[in-house]
Design a protein around this motif. Structure first.
Motif, PDB file in Angstrom:
ATOM      1  N   SER A 219       0.857  -1.189   0.098  1.00  0.00           N
ATOM      2  CA  SER A 219       0.099  -0.061   0.127  1.00  0.00           C
ATOM      3  C   SER A 219       0.816   1.183  -0.041  1.00  0.00           C
ATOM      4  O   SER A 219       2.103   1.225   0.252  1.00  0.00           O
ATOM      5  N   PHE A 220       0.181   2.382   0.018  1.00  0.00           N
ATOM      6  CA  PHE A 220       0.960   3.616  -0.148  1.00  0.00           C
ATOM      7  C   PHE A 220       1.376   4.022   1.334  1.00  0.00           C
ATOM      8  O   PHE A 220       2.318   4.736   1.540  1.00  0.00           O
ATOM      9  N   ALA A 221       0.465   3.439   2.006  1.00  0.00           N
ATOM     10  CA  ALA A 221       0.826   3.612   3.500  1.00  0.00           C
ATOM     11  C   ALA A 221       2.094   3.022   3.934  1.00  0.00           C
ATOM     12  O   ALA A 221       3.077   3.486   4.809  1.00  0.00           O
ATOM     13  N   SER A 222       2.329   1.701   3.510  1.00  0.00           N
ATOM     14  CA  SER A 222       3.560   0.872   3.776  1.00  0.00           C
ATOM     15  C   SER A 222       4.650   1.508   3.001  1.00  0.00           C
ATOM     16  O   SER A 222       5.852   1.620   3.593  1.00  0.00           O
ATOM     17  N   LEU A 223       4.385   2.108   1.734  1.00  0.00           N
ATOM     18  CA  LEU A 223       5.683   2.633   1.058  1.00  0.00           C
ATOM     19  C   LEU A 223       5.991   4.015   1.800  1.00  0.00           C
ATOM     20  O   LEU A 223       7.235   4.259   1.986  1.00  0.00           O
ATOM     21  N   SER A 224       5.015   4.878   2.227  1.00  0.00           N
ATOM     22  CA  SER A 224       5.456   5.821   2.886  1.00  0.00           C
ATOM     23  C   SER A 224       6.190   5.661   4.359  1.00  0.00           C
ATOM     24  O   SER A 224       7.130   6.457   4.688  1.00  0.00           O
ATOM     25  N   ARG A 225       6.022   4.571   5.098  1.00  0.00           N
ATOM     26  CA  ARG A 225       6.690   4.307   6.168  1.00  0.00           C
ATOM     27  C   ARG A 225       8.075   3.719   5.759  1.00  0.00           C
ATOM     28  O   ARG A 225       9.108   4.038   6.579  1.00  0.00           O
ATOM     29  N   ASP A 226       8.243   3.201   4.674  1.00  0.00           N
ATOM     30  CA  ASP A 226       9.669   2.721   4.047  1.00  0.00           C
ATOM     31  C   ASP A 226      10.316   3.940   3.799  1.00  0.00           C
ATOM     32  O   ASP A 226      11.442   3.941   4.019  1.00  0.00           O
ATOM     33  N   ILE A 227       9.909   4.781   3.170  1.00  0.00           N
ATOM     34  CA  ILE A 227      10.540   6.074   2.652  1.00  0.00           C
ATOM     35  C   ILE A 227      10.931   6.832   3.917  1.00  0.00           C
ATOM     36  O   ILE A 227      12.133   7.387   3.936  1.00  0.00           O
ATOM     37  N   GLN A 228       9.807   7.090   4.827  1.00  0.00           N
ATOM     38  CA  GLN A 228      10.439   7.803   6.025  1.00  0.00           C
ATOM     39  C   GLN A 228      11.496   6.799   6.791  1.00  0.00           C
ATOM     40  O   GLN A 228      12.279   7.763   7.383  1.00  0.00           O
ATOM     41  N   GLY A 229      11.453   5.925   6.939  1.00  0.00           N
ATOM     42  CA  GLY A 229      12.313   5.148   7.656  1.00  0.00           C
ATOM     43  C   GLY A 229      13.855   5.248   6.912  1.00  0.00           C
ATOM     44  O   GLY A 229      14.731   5.109   7.813  1.00  0.00           O
ATOM     45  N   ALA A 230      13.741   5.071   5.731  1.00  0.00           N
ATOM     46  CA  ALA A 230      14.999   5.303   5.090  1.00  0.00           C
ATOM     47  C   ALA A 230      15.723   6.591   5.443  1.00  0.00           C
ATOM     48  O   ALA A 230      16.741   6.745   5.492  1.00  0.00           O
ATOM     49  N   ILE A 231      14.896   7.668   5.147  1.00  0.00           N
ATOM     50  CA  ILE A 231      15.134   8.962   5.508  1.00  0.00           C
ATOM     51  C   ILE A 231      15.899   9.112   6.895  1.00  0.00           C
ATOM     52  O   ILE A 231      16.799   9.854   7.255  1.00  0.00           O
ATOM     53  N   ASP A 232      15.115   8.341   8.162  1.00  0.00           N
ATOM     54  CA  ASP A 232      15.586   8.460   9.324  1.00  0.00           C
ATOM     55  C   ASP A 232      16.713   7.746   9.650  1.00  0.00           C
ATOM     56  O   ASP A 232      17.419   8.061  10.808  1.00  0.00           O
ATOM     57  N   PRO A 265       0.076  -3.882 -10.025  1.00  0.00           N
ATOM     58  CA  PRO A 265       0.066  -3.221 -11.579  1.00  0.00           C
ATOM     59  C   PRO A 265       1.279  -2.249 -11.736  1.00  0.00           C
ATOM     60  O   PRO A 265       1.674  -1.629 -10.806  1.00  0.00           O
ATOM     61  N   TYR A 266       1.663  -2.388 -12.871  1.00  0.00           N
ATOM     62  CA  TYR A 266       2.936  -1.410 -13.281  1.00  0.00           C
ATOM     63  C   TYR A 266       2.562   0.089 -13.347  1.00  0.00           C
ATOM     64  O   TYR A 266       3.129   1.025 -13.065  1.00  0.00           O
ATOM     65  N   ILE A 267       1.187   0.463 -13.438  1.00  0.00           N
ATOM     66  CA  ILE A 267       0.834   1.972 -13.647  1.00  0.00           C
ATOM     67  C   ILE A 267       0.633   2.250 -11.841  1.00  0.00           C
ATOM     68  O   ILE A 267       1.069   3.387 -11.708  1.00  0.00           O
ATOM     69  N   ASP A 268       0.492   1.276 -11.114  1.00  0.00           N
ATOM     70  CA  ASP A 268       0.653   1.569  -9.740  1.00  0.00           C
ATOM     71  C   ASP A 268       2.157   1.812  -9.283  1.00  0.00           C
ATOM     72  O   ASP A 268       2.414   2.736  -8.553  1.00  0.00           O
ATOM     73  N   LYS A 269       2.828   0.981  -9.886  1.00  0.00           N
ATOM     74  CA  LYS A 269       4.311   1.208  -9.475  1.00  0.00           C
ATOM     75  C   LYS A 269       5.107   2.671  -9.968  1.00  0.00           C
ATOM     76  O   LYS A 269       5.674   3.157  -9.496  1.00  0.00           O
ATOM     77  N   MET A 270       4.683   3.079 -11.168  1.00  0.00           N
ATOM     78  CA  MET A 270       4.740   4.196 -11.929  1.00  0.00           C
ATOM     79  C   MET A 270       4.298   5.048 -10.902  1.00  0.00           C
ATOM     80  O   MET A 270       5.302   6.345 -10.397  1.00  0.00           O
ATOM     81  N   ALA A 271       3.380   5.157 -10.212  1.00  0.00           N
ATOM     82  CA  ALA A 271       2.571   6.258  -9.241  1.00  0.00           C
ATOM     83  C   ALA A 271       3.434   6.215  -8.219  1.00  0.00           C
ATOM     84  O   ALA A 271       3.627   7.293  -7.604  1.00  0.00           O
ATOM     85  N   MET A 272       3.959   4.962  -7.601  1.00  0.00           N
ATOM     86  CA  MET A 272       4.728   5.080  -6.325  1.00  0.00           C
ATOM     87  C   MET A 272       6.062   5.498  -6.632  1.00  0.00           C
ATOM     88  O   MET A 272       6.620   6.321  -5.916  1.00  0.00           O
TER      89      MET A 272
END
Length: 473
Positions: A219-232, A265-272
């Motif tokens: 999900s985008f929520a999971s992706l957001s947590r990963d992005i923030q975790g990487a930043i932190d 789907p790859y359209i969702d990957k592109m959105a990510m």
């Protein structure tokens, strides 16, 4: 095969996404079989080499990650197999250093990959580094990258590596999400991650972590947590890679199925991809290649790209120019010089035996029917974001490549100045498709065949690669 939507005014410039994110160029070649390195070495020429990379492969891991299909097997610090491999690797360095091709050009960059190079002991690392310093030309060295797995990082190992010139460390974190860490068979704890990064900060000028996104069901929520975790995590650089499902192990796909997770789907990957790009820009990061972001200290730095940092290994060994080459060391390691590609014996046992008993290295030799004069346009421009016109031998680049380059310019995905070609922000979203599009029709067919063969494996599931049609008729 991705098709360009010429004349489209939308973000959707292709009708599908190509599902592989890097490859050797040129793609096609005649496989000449297994020979000794000494037999093929006279065909390799250092004369025109402008930049050289050295790659060292360490095929051992404490645990086997399910997303990885590189040459590796189980092995931990203290195992006798690691000691025998170390001796063989040192011997290969000695043997190759006597060859005119290897001795004929200095190294710009060194990369230790795997596997898990950090499972070697401090003593084994020191012996390998000593051999590199003693036998290889490092007079032009700008970068020495070492991949690490956080559980095997120690102060002693980092001190040894820094003493010999390692200045950049990389960590395969992949995700902070407990569900996907379990699916990937990643066993390190978050505390171990942060401890290892802190240790590296005391020894190396730059640290980078690798992250994966676009997993089944993410999900985008999971992706957001990963992005923030990487930043932190506090590293100077971060690489975010969309997962390559057709290259992952069947066990990962079985794990997805057991949890009822459906392919993204790859359209969702592109959105990510677009989302994480904006997220990282908002956190002060600047893009420096197709996957990589650099933490920006200068608030006045022009967004969204950064030219102050260069990943030399990527820009030389993988996405380089016709006058770049790479010398590989270790079981399964790849070397490339012009038309020639060599792969060291992928069998670890026979690799060690032939070097230590016979003083010979078996390689698989492939030769292309042409020199890769178009490599800088096909690979370097889309991935690195720019290419100096002076690096391209324009009179030797196939006319079809130049025509396709002009098409991309008309579509707003590349642009040019008096001395450079540049990938636009739109083009960077499609950089893999740009590499595919700029390739020759023959190389495109080879890539299609490769993806098609892998996709027929019923144990693997990939997302829908088609892009939605936004053109109303």
């Amino acid at each position: 095969m991705p098709k360009l939507n010429t004349g489209s005014q939308s973000l959707i410039k292709f009708d599908s996404q190509f599902p592989v994110y890097n490859w050797m160029h040129p793609v096609r070649g005649e496989e000449l079989g297994a020979v000794t390195f000494d037999e093929v070495a006279p065909e390799l020429d250092p004369t025109g080499v402008r930049e050289r990379a050295l790659y060292f492969h360490i095929p051992f891991c404490d645990t086997i990650c399910t997303f990885c299909t590189l040459n590796r097997g189980l092995g931990s610090e203290g195992d006798e197999a690691l000691e025998q491999y170390t001796k063989a690797l040192v011997r290969e360095i000695q043997l190759k250093s006597e060859d005119p091709w290897v001795a004929g050009a200095p190294a710009r960059t060194i990369f230790f990959g795997g596997g898990t190079p950090s499972v070697l002991s401090a003593d084994q690392l020191e012996r390998i580094c000593q051999a590199i310093r003693q036998y290889l030309d490092l007079s032009d060295l700008k970068e020495w990258i070492f991949e690490m797995e956080v559980k095997s990082v120690t102060e002693e190992k980092c001190a040894v590596l820094a003493e010999y010139g390692v200045n950049r460390s990389r960590y395969g974190i992949q995700t902070f999400d407990p569900q996907y860490r379990e699916l990937f068979n990643i066993t390190a704890t978050p505390d171990q991650v942060h401890k290892a990064i802190d240790i590296a900060g005391r020894h190396f000028e730059s640290r980078s972590i690798d992250m994966i996104y676009g997993m089944h069901g993410q999900s985008f929520a999971s992706l957001s947590r990963d992005i923030q975790g990487a930043i932190d995590a506090g590293t100077e650089a971060i690489d975010f890679y969309p997962i390559t499902n057709i290259a992952a192990q069947g066990s990962l796909h079985s794990g997805y199925a057991k949890r009822g997770l459906q392919p993204t789907p790859y359209i969702d990957k592109m959105a990510m991809t677009a989302y994480l790009d904006r997220y990282l820009q908002g956190a002060g990061f600047r893009r420096h290649n197709g996957h990589g972001y650099l933490r920006g200290d200068d608030p006045a730095a022009p967004a969204p790209y950064d030219r102050s940092y260069r990943n030399y290994y990527n820009s030389v060994a993988i996405f380089g120019h016709h006058d770049c080459d790479v010398v590989g060391f270790g079981s399964s390691a790849i070397s490339q010089n012009g038309r020639h590609v060599l792969q060291n014996d992928p069998n670890r046992t026979s690799y060690i035996r032939s070097i230590m008993d016979d003083g010979e290295l078996t390689v698989r030799h492939t030769v292309s029917d042409r020199e890769p004069y178009d490599r800088g346009l096909v690979m370097n421009l889309p991935y690195m974001g720019y290419v100096d016109k002076s690096r391209i031998p324009w009179d030797k680049v196939p006319a079809g490549t130049l025509e396709r380059l002009e098409t991309l310019k008309a579509e707003g995905m590349v642009t040019e100045t008096s001395d450079q070609w540049l990938t636009t922000e739109l083009g960077w979203l499609w950089y893999v498709n740009l590499m595919y599009f700029l390739s020759s029709p023959e190389d495109q067919q080879t890539l299609d065949d490769m993806v098609g063969a892998r996709s027929r494996n019923k144990a693997l599931s990939d997302g829908d690669r088609r892009m939605i049609d936004l053109v109303l008729t």
